[in-house]
Design a protein around this motif. Structure first.
Motif, PDB file in Angstrom:
ATOM      1  N   HIS A   1      -0.342   1.226  13.276  1.00 44.87           N
ATOM      2  CA  HIS A   1       0.690   0.704  14.152  1.00 44.87           C
ATOM      3  C   HIS A   1       1.970   1.524  14.187  1.00 44.87           C
ATOM      4  CE1 HIS A   1       1.344  -0.563  10.116  1.00 44.87           C
ATOM      5  NE2 HIS A   1       2.435  -1.254  10.367  1.00 44.87           N
ATOM      6  N   LYS A   2       2.071   2.556  13.372  1.00 46.59           N
ATOM      7  CA  LYS A   2       3.293   3.345  13.364  1.00 46.59           C
ATOM      8  C   LYS A   2       3.071   4.664  12.631  1.00 46.59           C
ATOM      9  CE  LYS A   2       5.205   1.155   9.184  1.00 46.59           C
ATOM     10  NZ  LYS A   2       6.375   0.423   8.630  1.00 46.59           N
ATOM     11  N   VAL A   3       4.055   5.535  12.757  1.00 47.92           N
ATOM     12  CA  VAL A   3       4.065   6.812  12.051  1.00 47.92           C
ATOM     13  C   VAL A   3       5.305   6.859  11.178  1.00 47.92           C
ATOM     14  CG1 VAL A   3       4.179   9.325  12.270  1.00 47.92           C
ATOM     15  CG2 VAL A   3       2.836   7.991  13.907  1.00 47.92           C
ATOM     16  N   ILE A   4       5.129   7.220   9.920  1.00 50.40           N
ATOM     17  CA  ILE A   4       6.274   7.443   9.030  1.00 50.40           C
ATOM     18  C   ILE A   4       6.522   8.946   9.031  1.00 50.40           C
ATOM     19  CG2 ILE A   4       7.161   7.218   6.680  1.00 50.40           C
ATOM     20  CD1 ILE A   4       5.212   4.851   6.366  1.00 50.40           C
ATOM     21  N   PRO A   5       7.573   9.416   9.692  1.00 47.93           N
ATOM     22  CA  PRO A   5       7.733  10.853   9.919  1.00 47.93           C
ATOM     23  C   PRO A   5       8.214  11.599   8.683  1.00 47.93           C
ATOM     24  CG  PRO A   5       9.610   9.684  10.813  1.00 47.93           C
ATOM     25  CD  PRO A   5       8.660   8.633  10.314  1.00 47.93           C
ATOM     26  N   MET A   6       7.869  12.868   8.632  1.00 51.09           N
ATOM     27  CA  MET A   6       8.353  13.736   7.564  1.00 51.09           C
ATOM     28  C   MET A   6       9.802  14.155   7.825  1.00 51.09           C
ATOM     29  SD  MET A   6       6.837  17.441   6.316  1.00 51.09           S
ATOM     30  CE  MET A   6       7.563  18.355   7.688  1.00 51.09           C
ATOM     31  N   LEU A   7      10.157  14.248   9.088  1.00 54.78           N
ATOM     32  CA  LEU A   7      11.483  14.723   9.490  1.00 54.78           C
ATOM     33  C   LEU A   7      12.233  13.620  10.226  1.00 54.78           C
ATOM     34  CD1 LEU A   7      10.495  18.223  10.929  1.00 54.78           C
ATOM     35  CD2 LEU A   7      11.422  17.732   8.659  1.00 54.78           C
ATOM     36  N   PRO A   8      13.565  13.724  10.303  1.00 59.77           N
ATOM     37  CA  PRO A   8      14.322  12.771  11.124  1.00 59.77           C
ATOM     38  C   PRO A   8      13.814  12.778  12.557  1.00 59.77           C
ATOM     39  CG  PRO A   8      15.808  14.088   9.769  1.00 59.77           C
ATOM     40  CD  PRO A   8      14.446  14.689   9.622  1.00 59.77           C
ATOM     41  N   ARG A   9      13.822  11.625  13.197  1.00 62.46           N
ATOM     42  CA  ARG A   9      13.254  11.530  14.547  1.00 62.46           C
ATOM     43  C   ARG A   9      14.008  12.389  15.556  1.00 62.46           C
ATOM     44  NH1 ARG A   9       9.245   7.837  14.563  1.00 62.46           N
ATOM     45  NH2 ARG A   9       9.260   6.263  12.910  1.00 62.46           N
ATOM     46  N   LEU A  10      15.293  12.624  15.329  1.00 59.13           N
ATOM     47  CA  LEU A  10      16.033  13.499  16.234  1.00 59.13           C
ATOM     48  C   LEU A  10      15.417  14.889  16.251  1.00 59.13           C
ATOM     49  CD1 LEU A  10      18.443  14.056  18.088  1.00 59.13           C
ATOM     50  CD2 LEU A  10      19.797  14.568  16.059  1.00 59.13           C
TER      51      LEU A  10
ATOM     52  N   ILE B   1       0.840  -1.208   0.000  1.00 60.92           N
ATOM     53  CA  ILE B   1       0.000   0.000   0.000  1.00 60.92           C
ATOM     54  C   ILE B   1       0.865   1.243   0.000  1.00 60.92           C
ATOM     55  CG2 ILE B   1      -1.576   1.357   1.436  1.00 60.92           C
ATOM     56  CD1 ILE B   1      -2.864  -1.310   2.296  1.00 60.92           C
ATOM     57  N   LEU B   2       1.884   1.257   0.843  1.00 59.43           N
ATOM     58  CA  LEU B   2       2.754   2.433   0.927  1.00 59.43           C
ATOM     59  C   LEU B   2       3.506   2.652  -0.377  1.00 59.43           C
ATOM     60  CD1 LEU B   2       4.121   1.813   4.527  1.00 59.43           C
ATOM     61  CD2 LEU B   2       2.597   3.666   3.845  1.00 59.43           C
ATOM     62  N   LEU B   3       4.016   1.587  -0.961  1.00 61.35           N
ATOM     63  CA  LEU B   3       4.756   1.721  -2.219  1.00 61.35           C
ATOM     64  C   LEU B   3       3.851   2.180  -3.351  1.00 61.35           C
ATOM     65  CD1 LEU B   3       7.004  -1.475  -1.985  1.00 61.35           C
ATOM     66  CD2 LEU B   3       7.789   0.899  -1.868  1.00 61.35           C
ATOM     67  N   GLU B   4       2.625   1.645  -3.404  1.00 55.46           N
ATOM     68  CA  GLU B   4       1.689   2.024  -4.462  1.00 55.46           C
ATOM     69  C   GLU B   4       1.316   3.498  -4.388  1.00 55.46           C
ATOM     70  OE1 GLU B   4      -0.811  -2.006  -5.517  1.00 55.46           O
ATOM     71  OE2 GLU B   4      -1.362  -0.884  -3.732  1.00 55.46           O
ATOM     72  N   HIS B   5       1.321   4.081  -3.187  1.00 52.42           N
ATOM     73  CA  HIS B   5       0.980   5.491  -3.026  1.00 52.42           C
ATOM     74  C   HIS B   5       2.209   6.384  -2.971  1.00 52.42           C
ATOM     75  CE1 HIS B   5      -2.893   3.699  -1.836  1.00 52.42           C
ATOM     76  NE2 HIS B   5      -3.407   4.833  -2.255  1.00 52.42           N
ATOM     77  N   GLY B   6       3.378   5.823  -3.245  1.00 53.29           N
ATOM     78  CA  GLY B   6       4.584   6.635  -3.341  1.00 53.29           C
ATOM     79  C   GLY B   6       5.075   7.196  -2.030  1.00 53.29           C
ATOM     80  N   VAL B   7       4.784   6.525  -0.917  1.00 55.84           N
ATOM     81  CA  VAL B   7       5.243   7.004   0.390  1.00 55.84           C
ATOM     82  C   VAL B   7       6.684   6.562   0.614  1.00 55.84           C
ATOM     83  CG1 VAL B   7       4.888   6.879   2.873  1.00 55.84           C
ATOM     84  CG2 VAL B   7       2.925   7.006   1.341  1.00 55.84           C
ATOM     85  N   ASP B   8       7.540   7.513   0.890  1.00 51.65           N
ATOM     86  CA  ASP B   8       8.961   7.239   1.117  1.00 51.65           C
ATOM     87  C   ASP B   8       9.143   6.726   2.545  1.00 51.65           C
ATOM     88  OD1 ASP B   8      11.682   7.171   1.320  1.00 51.65           O
ATOM     89  OD2 ASP B   8      12.019   9.268   0.763  1.00 51.65           O
ATOM     90  N   THR B   9       9.548   5.467   2.687  1.00 53.29           N
ATOM     91  CA  THR B   9       9.681   4.856   4.015  1.00 53.29           C
ATOM     92  C   THR B   9      11.130   4.664   4.444  1.00 53.29           C
ATOM     93  OG1 THR B   9       9.623   2.618   3.068  1.00 53.29           O
ATOM     94  CG2 THR B   9       7.515   3.611   3.680  1.00 53.29           C
ATOM     95  N   ARG B  10      12.057   5.188   3.679  1.00 48.18           N
ATOM     96  CA  ARG B  10      13.466   5.001   4.036  1.00 48.18           C
ATOM     97  C   ARG B  10      13.782   5.690   5.357  1.00 48.18           C
ATOM     98  NH1 ARG B  10      16.266   7.641  -0.962  1.00 48.18           N
ATOM     99  NH2 ARG B  10      14.544   9.066  -0.529  1.00 48.18           N
TER     100      ARG B  10
END
Length: 760
Positions: A306-315, A222-231
């Motif tokens: 179950h999680k959040v894919i953040p826009m910014l580095p977690r630091l 689902i994330l890949l199909e919608h182009g969400v960057d998960t790196r």
């Protein structure tokens, strides 16, 4: 390479002045190609800036089709090659379009070619791909060709916009052709490498995701199909920061990225000084650094079950920028002087250093609001820093609550409209565990308290930046709803005796309030709530989504208006940790206050950023909704069929839609899946109606059932043969809700994070 498309007669085809022109080319050619044009003067003016942004020299000034060019037409056109001539050379790197194979893979220049088609019209060429919209990759399955070829396999994508791909044998798993059955339920990620024929494109497998039926595999798909960057962010994404630098926050109980805080102080005059303090992300996130470029691509954080894919580095988002209690933090603040009813008579903007004294959850604030005469006990609030007491916190929450109530009433009187819809959430067995229960988010007074002051800050900042940058401000507007569908919804409701005045947002709100009051007096509470949910859902469908835009691309100030909020100016300023438009607004405000210079981009470039943010916001919402349904399907697999009371919200000739209040979801029920012996579809006064005749059983006689708007029904969510999929089946009248899966009851309802539901 070239892609012909029909543009009509040359004299009729023009490129819009100073605008982003998007050509969508489909049906086996190429999709989502953009070409950026302006008038000759505009392009000449912005040529240096465009040269910095684009990897290749942008041809300027440029006109196609009508022969309008500043230079020789021969410089921009070539005759179409004869059939025997070799095809024109591609000016693109090897590998998939928009991929990672070359240094300039994100912006691809294609050789200019003009084609004279044998039939009507004139075909134009793609001159420049400014920004690929579709990632040119898809999730799907690998299959053998019908002829049994072992030289290549067929990739069948899930995304209907992507063609089937021919994948070379060398790119397939080593044992695929010997044992294709081993991969019958395996999902792959594939990329387009070449597309020259209508039926198939050529591609390569880039990733084996895993077997269908796995929550993790399906969620990744689902994330890949919608182009969400998960790196994950790397060291290069983190800015060089000064020592940790671092009033109270009200957020969801489990929140870790605290980007807004409030303060309240009584003045000698009896009025109050109230501040909204927002994490100063722009201090750390300088324009053009690696983390900024990544954030500009992601545009927002993505919230999953179950999680959040953040826009910014977690630091940054969980530490340096987060307004954590008992730590000094940098903030951008808006401070007002207000009377006891929240009327503003002075305001101030500026950068500040704040120190939050405590981290309240919405539940803490709600208990204070519901018990105004009782001082909170030690167990009622989290630890408090800085010498402040529980009484100090409670007094300020109550003052802000009273102001928020008055402010909200004034907004409602001015025509504001709220269409609140609850959201399905899950209780998990551990952070990444299986779902063990569900509940719905519902707005409470503590949410509305924070919402009002965030709205006030966003409106104040919108006016301030527009005053300084009338051509470059990043604003947010909400256009009026689609008139036809809205009128259809009103007619449907009128057919069942409900009057809705849809003339303005204010009249819609007044109609809903009157309807809710009448139902609360006449119906049991749960039925009244369910009916209101159906009406809100029907009225939400014709609503256009709110959108970000650059003020320089709209010529009339009336176009800036926000329909639902009923205000002339609005923006997003209050969540820079999770929304990139807020970061842009912070930079504009910093420049307007002369803290730092603004690197000015042309309005058309700013608008492109806004368009991307709108697209990514939609993708994030779709991912979140798909994730919720995925976890619900997982719950059905684990617990067996789940029975729930529901209410009909739409009727078709062979199906009907229901809303399940305890899950806050709508589902479609298909008649051919039911144990009925006859179906009769009619329409009276514009209201569709089904008459179902249920078959007799060993214990029950045949029975008729009328299905129309607001009919209460019982449905069963049941697993299907497809992994992690479920169907919704209506049960015959009189069926009890108790049954298999009945032990899985909704867990305690919780407060909803305001910013995820509305425009705050």
């Amino acid at each position: 390479m070239w892609w012909p498309f029909n543009c009509g007669r040359p004299s009729e085809w023009r490129v819009s002045e100073n605008a982003l022109v998007t050509h969508l080319v489909t049906n086996g050619t190429v999709s989502d190609l953009e070409t950026l044009y302006g008038s000759d003067e505009i392009l000449q003016k912005y040529a240096p800036k465009l040269d910095e942004i684009l990897p290749e020299r942008f041809p300027r000034p440029l006109r196609l089709g009508s022969g309008h060019t500043a230079g020789s037409e021969n410089d921009l056109k070539k005759e179409a090659p004869a059939e025997s001539d070799p095809a024109p050379q591609k000016a693109v790197p090897d590998g998939p379009v928009g991929g990672d194979s070359g240094e300039e893979s994100d912006d691809i220049v294609v050789e200019s070619v003009t084609i004279e088609p044998p039939t009507e019209g004139k075909a134009e060429e793609v001159v420049h791909i400014v920004e690929p919209k579709h990632p040119r990759r898809a999730v799907g399955e690998l299959r053998q060709f019908p002829d049994g070829s072992r030289h290549q396999a067929m990739f069948a994508p899930r995304d209907h916009r992507v063609p089937r791909l021919k994948v070379a044998a060398a790119d397939c798993p080593a044992d695929f052709f010997q044992q294709p059955q081993l991969y019958a339920r395996t999902l792959f990620m594939a990329e387009i490498t070449e597309w020259t024929e209508p039926g198939f494109a050529r591609g390569r497998l880039s990733q084996l995701l895993g077997d269908t039926g796995s929550v993790d595999v399906e969620m990744e798909a689902i994330l890949l199909e919608h182009g969400v960057d998960t790196r994950e962010f790397g060291p290069q994404d983190l800015p060089a920061c000064p020592p940790k630098e671092c009033v109270f926050t009200i957020d969801p109980l489990t929140a870790r990225d605290l980007d807004d805080a409030v303060s309240c102080r009584r003045l000698e005059s009896g009025d109050y000084e109230v501040g909204v303090h927002i994490a100063d992300v722009s201090y750390f996130l300088k324009q053009g650094v690696p983390a900024d470029l990544t954030a500009a691509q992601r545009c927002n954080s993505v919230y999953l079950v179950h999680k959040v894919i953040p826009m910014l580095p977690r630091l940054l988002c969980e530490d340096l920028c987060s307004l954590n209690p008992a730590e000094d933090r940098l903030a951008f603040s808006v401070v007002w002087k207000l009377d006891t009813e929240g009327r503003v008579f002075d305001e101030w903007f500026g950068r500040t250093v704040i120190r939050s004294c405590t981290k309240l959850a919405y539940e803490h604030a709600q208990r204070i609001i519901e018990n105004p005469d009782s001082e909170p006990g030690e167990e009622d609030l989290p630890p408090i820093d800085g010498g402040w007491s529980r009484k100090d916190i409670a007094e300020r929450v109550l003052v802000l609550h009273k102001m928020a109530q008055c402010m909200r009433q004034r907004r409602t009187d001015d025509g504001a409209l709220r269409l609140d819809q609850p959201k399905l959430c899950f209780q998990l067995d551990g952070p990444k565990g299986a779902p063990t229960g569900f509940y719905t988010y519902n707005q409470q007074d503590s949410n509305r308290l924070i919402e009002e002051f965030m709205l006030l800050a966003n409106m104040a900042v919108a006016a301030r930046i527009l005053r300084s940058y009338p051509q470059l401000s990043v604003l947010r507007r909400h256009t009026p709803p689609q008139e036809g569908p809205l009128a259809d919804a009103a007619r449907l409701l009128k057919g069942v005796g409900l009057e809705i005045d849809v003339e303005t947002s204010g009249t819609v709100h007044d109609s809903l309030q009157a309807m809710a009051a009448a139902w609360q007096a006449e119906l049991p509470p749960q039925e009244a709530i369910a009916r209101m949910a159906v009406v809100v859902n029907l009225l939400s469908r014709p609503m256009n989504p709110a959108e970000y835009f650059c003020s320089g691309v709209l010529t009339e100030a009336a176009q800036y208006r926000h329909y639902a909020l009923s205000v002339p100016l609005y923006t997003h300023f209050t969540s820079p940790i999770r929304r990139y438009p807020d970061v842009l607004v912070h930079r504009l405000l910093a420049a307007a206050l002369q803290y730092e210079p603004l690197e000015q981009l042309p309005p058309i470039i700013v608008q492109r950023l806004c368009v991307r943010c709108n697209e990514k916001k939609l993708s994030a919402r779709l991912c979140s909704e798909a994730c919720s349904l995925l976890f619900l399907a997982h719950m059905v697999d684990l617990c067996g069929p789940i029975r729930q009371p529901a209410i009909v919200m739409g009727v078709l000739d062979k199906s009907f839609d229901v809303f399940i209040p305890e899950m806050a979801i709508s589902r479609r029920v298909y008649i051919d899946k039911l144990e009925v012996e006859s179906v009769e579809f009619t329409k009276q006064t514009g209201v569709p109606r089904l008459k179902l005749t249920w078959r007799a059983t060993d214990t029950e006689p045949s029975i008729d059932q009328i299905i129309e708007l607001f009919t209460p029904v019982t449905v069963s969510l049941e697993a299907t043969d497809m992994p992690l999929k479920f169907s919704t089946v209506a049960l015959r009248p009189g069926a009890a809700v108790e049954g298999e899966g009945a032990a899985l009851r909704p867990v305690e309802r919780r407060c909803v994070p305001t910013a995820e539901l509305d425009e705050a």
